[in-house]
Design an enzyme around this catalytic site. Sequence first.
Site, PDB file in Angstrom:
ATOM      1  N   CYS A 158      -2.276   3.067   9.579  1.00 28.01           N
ATOM      2  CA  CYS A 158      -3.369   3.874   9.029  1.00 28.01           C
ATOM      3  C   CYS A 158      -3.871   4.883  10.076  1.00 28.01           C
ATOM      4  O   CYS A 158      -3.144   5.803  10.425  1.00 28.01           O
ATOM      5  CB  CYS A 158      -4.478   2.973   8.504  1.00 28.01           C
ATOM      6  SG  CYS A 158      -5.581   3.798   7.330  1.00 28.01           S
ATOM      7  N   HIS A 188      -1.887  -1.316   5.040  1.00 24.19           N
ATOM      8  CA  HIS A 188      -2.549  -2.467   5.637  1.00 24.19           C
ATOM      9  C   HIS A 188      -2.027  -3.749   4.991  1.00 24.19           C
ATOM     10  O   HIS A 188      -1.569  -3.756   3.857  1.00 24.19           O
ATOM     11  CB  HIS A 188      -4.061  -2.393   5.393  1.00 24.19           C
ATOM     12  CG  HIS A 188      -4.761  -1.343   6.177  1.00 24.19           C
ATOM     13  ND1 HIS A 188      -4.930  -1.435   7.534  1.00 24.19           N
ATOM     14  CD2 HIS A 188      -5.358  -0.180   5.786  1.00 24.19           C
ATOM     15  CE1 HIS A 188      -5.609  -0.373   7.959  1.00 24.19           C
ATOM     16  NE2 HIS A 188      -5.867   0.394   6.913  1.00 24.19           N
TER      17      HIS A 188
END
Length: 481
Positions: free
Chosen positions: A330, A427
Amino acid sequence: MRALMIQGTGSNVGKSLLVAGLCRAALRRGLSVAPFKPQNMSNNAAVTEDGGEIGRAQALQALACGRAAHTDMNPVLLKPESETGSQVIVQGRRVATARAREYARLKPRLLAPVLESFARLRQAADIVIVEGAGSPAEVNLRAGDIANMGFARAADVPVILVGDIDRGGVIAQIVGTRVVLDAADAAQVVGFLVNRFRGDPSLFDDGYALIGQRTGWRGFGVVPYFADAARLPAEDALDLRRTAGTGPLRVAVPVLSRIANFDDLDPLAQEPAVTLGMIGAGQAIPGDTDLVILPGTKSTLADLAWLRAQGWDIDIHAHVRRGGHVLGICGGYQMLGRIIRDPLGLEGAAGDVPGLGLLDLVTTMRPDKHLSRVDAVHAPSGAPMTGYEIHIGETTGEARCRPFAHVAGVPEGALSANGRIMGSYLHGMFAGDAFRGAFLRQLGAAPSTLDYGAGVEAVLDALADHLEAHCDVAGLLAAAR
């Protein structure tokens, strides 16, 4: 359709864990149960099945209840973006970015959506176990409160107050809270718990009795320290500055100042082949590291500056020259590129900032947030992956021609030409046993037979057993109304 609220004498006294254990204990009694936290402050968020975000602790509590996570379980989520300001998420959606004083003015308007979400949950379950935030002893924040007594009284939910004996002064914690509460708030409290006791609990019998005498509240038990809590997904960044494991594969994770969604790392920490080291401010990334993971962050540009201030950019480039691997997740993925563009000034002053230059990528910050649960396929190995996206920014560039994964046939993430530099927006990828095994084999480590999901379920059951053995669970559930 009853409810019970667990409040604490302070932050990090074990409220989240106790709620999860009570939820699992209620479920095992055949009750339909749901968790609820009116207001949470955390950068560790989960994406729900209805497409919003809630605190990671409430997602774990939902798992303990045997039900899917929903935005109603945490209707107000504050995600700190700086020392004085936070993103405000209401019923799963960002509504504002506010400084502390601005949020104080906004807060009274949030009680309505909080009560709305609570009412829906209460109709969908036999019992709702509610978690407070911080402490009701912070009476200077009582006006407009939606997190503790303000909510409890508005919804008429009885309260159990939890003190943490491990940090010391538990008698003063609980009795002192009783002293500062006004009479109406104190009347909402029906009892107390003493948490995280170490040693022979009979040695605290006199102290336990004294708390009851001074407060007039019923004691529901003394709960010993539960060591297996470390095997559950963490929400509090205070738990991160440590080393886990003793395996030959050495993984280093720089602890960014606004680190987010760090439970990504939990499954790796339990792999016997891995030593996972959290690298704190002022520490160098060890020279014998095999893999550096740049984790998620609530503010990519601020944490890129933080990374450089620690000298970690120099360490990472030296690591790459030695043949080491790097994975950016991310915000960490965004840092790996050549440039991060913020034309609207979403994360500070508008303009361009050079990235680490390890992948040929450009990220442009945009106000729309990506929130989705994802099924994917790891491009190098073909292993199935599951995860979620929760980010702002669009990433493009030549390195995207070598994807890290495929989502519904669409390339996701990026790899360097030699495969040693990897980036992804996904994630939660390491919770999948098949992918985690493939990834470790790619790095030359032997994966184990660890079933991470089954392990979490087993710890939740053990936590419920722990509470059943050491406190009056039946009495706690009966106190709900």
